[in-house]
Design a protein around this motif. Sequence first.
Motif, PDB file in Angstrom:
ATOM      1  N   ALA A 115       1.959 -69.274  17.631  1.00 51.87           N
ATOM      2  CA  ALA A 115       1.167 -69.423  16.414  1.00 51.87           C
ATOM      3  C   ALA A 115      -0.299 -69.695  16.694  1.00 51.87           C
ATOM      4  N   ALA A 116      -0.602 -70.258  17.874  1.00 53.31           N
ATOM      5  CA  ALA A 116      -1.980 -70.556  18.245  1.00 53.31           C
ATOM      6  C   ALA A 116      -2.679 -69.370  18.891  1.00 53.31           C
ATOM      7  N   GLY A 117      -1.940 -68.280  19.148  1.00 54.98           N
ATOM      8  CA  GLY A 117      -2.526 -67.131  19.826  1.00 54.98           C
ATOM      9  C   GLY A 117      -2.353 -67.165  21.325  1.00 54.98           C
ATOM     10  N   ARG A 118      -1.510 -68.058  21.824  1.00 51.06           N
ATOM     11  CA  ARG A 118      -1.204 -68.115  23.255  1.00 51.06           C
ATOM     12  C   ARG A 118      -0.166 -67.040  23.568  1.00 51.06           C
ATOM     13  N   VAL A 119      -0.386 -66.317  24.660  1.00 56.74           N
ATOM     14  CA  VAL A 119       0.457 -65.171  24.990  1.00 56.74           C
ATOM     15  C   VAL A 119       1.283 -65.481  26.233  1.00 56.74           C
ATOM     16  N   TYR A 120       2.587 -65.295  26.135  1.00 54.21           N
ATOM     17  CA  TYR A 120       3.490 -65.453  27.270  1.00 54.21           C
ATOM     18  C   TYR A 120       3.970 -64.071  27.678  1.00 54.21           C
ATOM     19  N   ALA A 189       2.821 -79.178  23.044  1.00 53.87           N
ATOM     20  CA  ALA A 189       1.711 -78.848  22.152  1.00 53.87           C
ATOM     21  C   ALA A 189       0.615 -78.054  22.839  1.00 53.87           C
ATOM     22  N   ASP A 190       0.528 -78.145  24.162  1.00 54.35           N
ATOM     23  CA  ASP A 190      -0.476 -77.410  24.926  1.00 54.35           C
ATOM     24  C   ASP A 190       0.065 -76.106  25.504  1.00 54.35           C
ATOM     25  N   GLY A 191       1.285 -75.747  25.127  1.00 49.79           N
ATOM     26  CA  GLY A 191       1.864 -74.495  25.595  1.00 49.79           C
ATOM     27  C   GLY A 191       2.520 -74.572  26.948  1.00 49.79           C
TER      28      GLY A 191
END
Length: 301
Positions: A115-120, A189-191
């Motif tokens: 949701a934050a735009g972090r890509v795995y 929370a920090d991915g």
Amino acid sequence: MTTTLPAARLVTGFSWTECPRWHDGRFYFTDLYSARVVTVAADGTTETVVDLSDREAADGQRIVASGTGFLPDGRLLINSMFERIVLVHDGTTTTVYADLRDVAASPINDMVVDAAGRVYITQLGFNLFIGESPKESPIVVIEPDGTARTADEAGPLMGANGIAISADGTTLVTAETYISRITAFDVDADGKLSGRRTFAEVGPDSYPDGLCLDEDGAVWTGLTAKGRVVRVLDGGEITHEVTPPAPEAGIATACGLGGPDRQTLYLCCGFEVMDFDKSVREGQGSIWTAEAPVSAGTTRP
């Protein structure tokens, strides 16, 4: 007891279909070896959204469009598998979003965006297509600011493939193809990933590939070596399966939940994955659908 669901062919005529996605009322998938991202309507009408076939590839690599995802602002991300570069399409132009050649040791595979735009992003760990032997490799993470890292805190995975995130964003699951296992992690929370655990063993030499989650926490995954897609619970119980007819579909490798209620299961099927040119020339890749018992809700992708 496992419930068998019928499948219906929606559309055919592609190379190797992969990475099914439902986004903003539309169903997307990648036509791998034709290097494009395609949408398909409920009546089977298709539209090419992005065509990368004219792209000048880095290092002389072949352009193969693999995993996709959508950023919070709606832009489309596309893994260029062998370049190890993530591209971004804004609706008009396609540019480089992240160059992963310094962090990904092997062809990049699938992706999920939080949701934050972090890509795995998963990577195979080796080049299957030139005969290298399987080996472990970490998940690659692109932070919202565009910086890339390896998720070393999660440890290496054996052929990480399909990947998904729960609706609340606290659980990530991925298929470790070469040990026939679905593996889960906690997401902070920090991915960062922690609490690695086995979600399910799906049977020896089953080779789970693409996957998705439903809102009850079950995983749907394509068992490449078995030619079917199954719904598996945390702990390993298989509740449902879909087996498209092999003479028409080949094998089912990836799946995604979509439709207005996100309860339509889309299956990516194909015949030829190793010979890229033959796959394009014969055009036997297809998309099939089945009605799932549980919606995906707001799980990702």
